[in-house]
Design a protein around this motif. Structure first.
Motif, mmCIF file in Angstrom:
data_model
loop_
_atom_site.group_PDB
_atom_site.id
_atom_site.type_symbol
_atom_site.label_atom_id
_atom_site.label_comp_id
_atom_site.label_asym_id
_atom_site.label_seq_id
_atom_site.Cartn_x
_atom_site.Cartn_y
_atom_site.Cartn_z
ATOM 1 N N LEU A 1 0.830 -1.213 0.000
ATOM 2 C CA LEU A 1 0.000 0.000 0.000
ATOM 3 C C LEU A 1 0.863 1.261 0.000
ATOM 4 C CD1 LEU A 1 -2.758 -0.915 2.616
ATOM 5 C CD2 LEU A 1 -2.945 -0.901 0.131
ATOM 6 N N ILE A 2 1.867 1.286 0.841
ATOM 7 C CA ILE A 2 2.736 2.457 0.930
ATOM 8 C C ILE A 2 3.486 2.658 -0.382
ATOM 9 C CG2 ILE A 2 4.692 3.499 2.144
ATOM 10 C CD1 ILE A 2 2.015 3.341 3.765
ATOM 11 N N THR A 3 3.950 1.572 -0.978
ATOM 12 C CA THR A 3 4.644 1.671 -2.268
ATOM 13 C C THR A 3 3.718 2.225 -3.338
ATOM 14 O OG1 THR A 3 6.094 -0.171 -1.676
ATOM 15 C CG2 THR A 3 5.921 0.371 -4.019
ATOM 16 N N GLN A 4 2.466 1.773 -3.369
ATOM 17 C CA GLN A 4 1.488 2.297 -4.334
ATOM 18 C C GLN A 4 1.326 3.812 -4.172
ATOM 19 O OE1 GLN A 4 -2.168 0.209 -3.629
ATOM 20 N NE2 GLN A 4 -1.508 -1.643 -4.695
ATOM 21 N N ILE A 5 1.233 4.274 -2.949
ATOM 22 C CA ILE A 5 1.057 5.700 -2.690
ATOM 23 C C ILE A 5 2.285 6.479 -3.142
ATOM 24 C CG2 ILE A 5 0.841 7.444 -0.867
ATOM 25 C CD1 ILE A 5 -0.820 5.284 0.664
ATOM 26 N N LEU B 1 4.559 5.691 -5.358
ATOM 27 C CA LEU B 1 4.706 5.692 -6.812
ATOM 28 C C LEU B 1 3.605 6.509 -7.505
ATOM 29 C CD1 LEU B 1 5.838 2.016 -7.441
ATOM 30 C CD2 LEU B 1 7.238 4.098 -7.402
ATOM 31 N N SER B 2 2.404 6.532 -6.938
ATOM 32 C CA SER B 2 1.330 7.314 -7.573
ATOM 33 C C SER B 2 1.561 8.814 -7.401
ATOM 34 C CB SER B 2 -0.038 6.922 -7.029
ATOM 35 O OG SER B 2 -0.180 7.316 -5.681
ATOM 36 N N GLU B 3 2.163 9.197 -6.258
ATOM 37 C CA GLU B 3 2.414 10.607 -5.995
ATOM 38 C C GLU B 3 3.771 11.076 -6.547
ATOM 39 O OE1 GLU B 3 1.834 11.212 -1.796
ATOM 40 O OE2 GLU B 3 -0.292 10.718 -1.920
ATOM 41 N N ASN B 4 4.670 10.129 -6.799
ATOM 42 C CA ASN B 4 6.022 10.432 -7.282
ATOM 43 C C ASN B 4 6.414 9.393 -8.332
ATOM 44 O OD1 ASN B 4 6.790 12.556 -5.166
ATOM 45 N ND2 ASN B 4 6.161 10.822 -3.919
#
Length: 103
Positions: free
Chosen positions: A90-94, A96-99
């Motif tokens: 979940l943290i990785t998804q966030i 990568l989606s924001e950066n």
């Protein structure tokens, strides 16, 4: 809790790779969290506070978790609870989606 840190072998390995040692970290059992003014809490890998911190519920501003949603208050700025393999996903998804350029 600091006593549990050594049990999180993947975390210890990852942090030590970047020269971050246990002595560099802050654990809740080593501070008086109730004395911190303007405290904001972000829960990661769990979505409810432990009983000894339940009175700080109003300070929770974000939650990221992969366990079953147990919290009663879902009126927070960011709540992401999805049944994936790990909270790291979940943290990785966030990140990568924001950066998107983050590697």
């Amino acid at each position: 809790q600091s006593k549990d840190y050594v049990l999180k072998t993947e975390l210890v390995y990852s942090l030590e790779k970047y020269n971050i040692r246990e002595a560099d970290l802050l654990f809740k059992n080593n501070i008086d969290i109730h004395a911190i003014e303007n405290l904001n809490l972000v829960l990661v890998d769990h979505n409810v506070l432990t009983p000894d911190l339940a009175d700080l519920e109003e300070n929770v501003i974000e939650v990221y978790d992969h366990h079953v949603l147990e919290r009663k208050n879902t009126e927070i700025s960011r709540l992401l609870v999805e049944p994936v393999g790990s909270c790291t996903s979940l943290i990785t998804q966030i990140i990568l989606s924001e950066n998107p350029e983050f590697k």
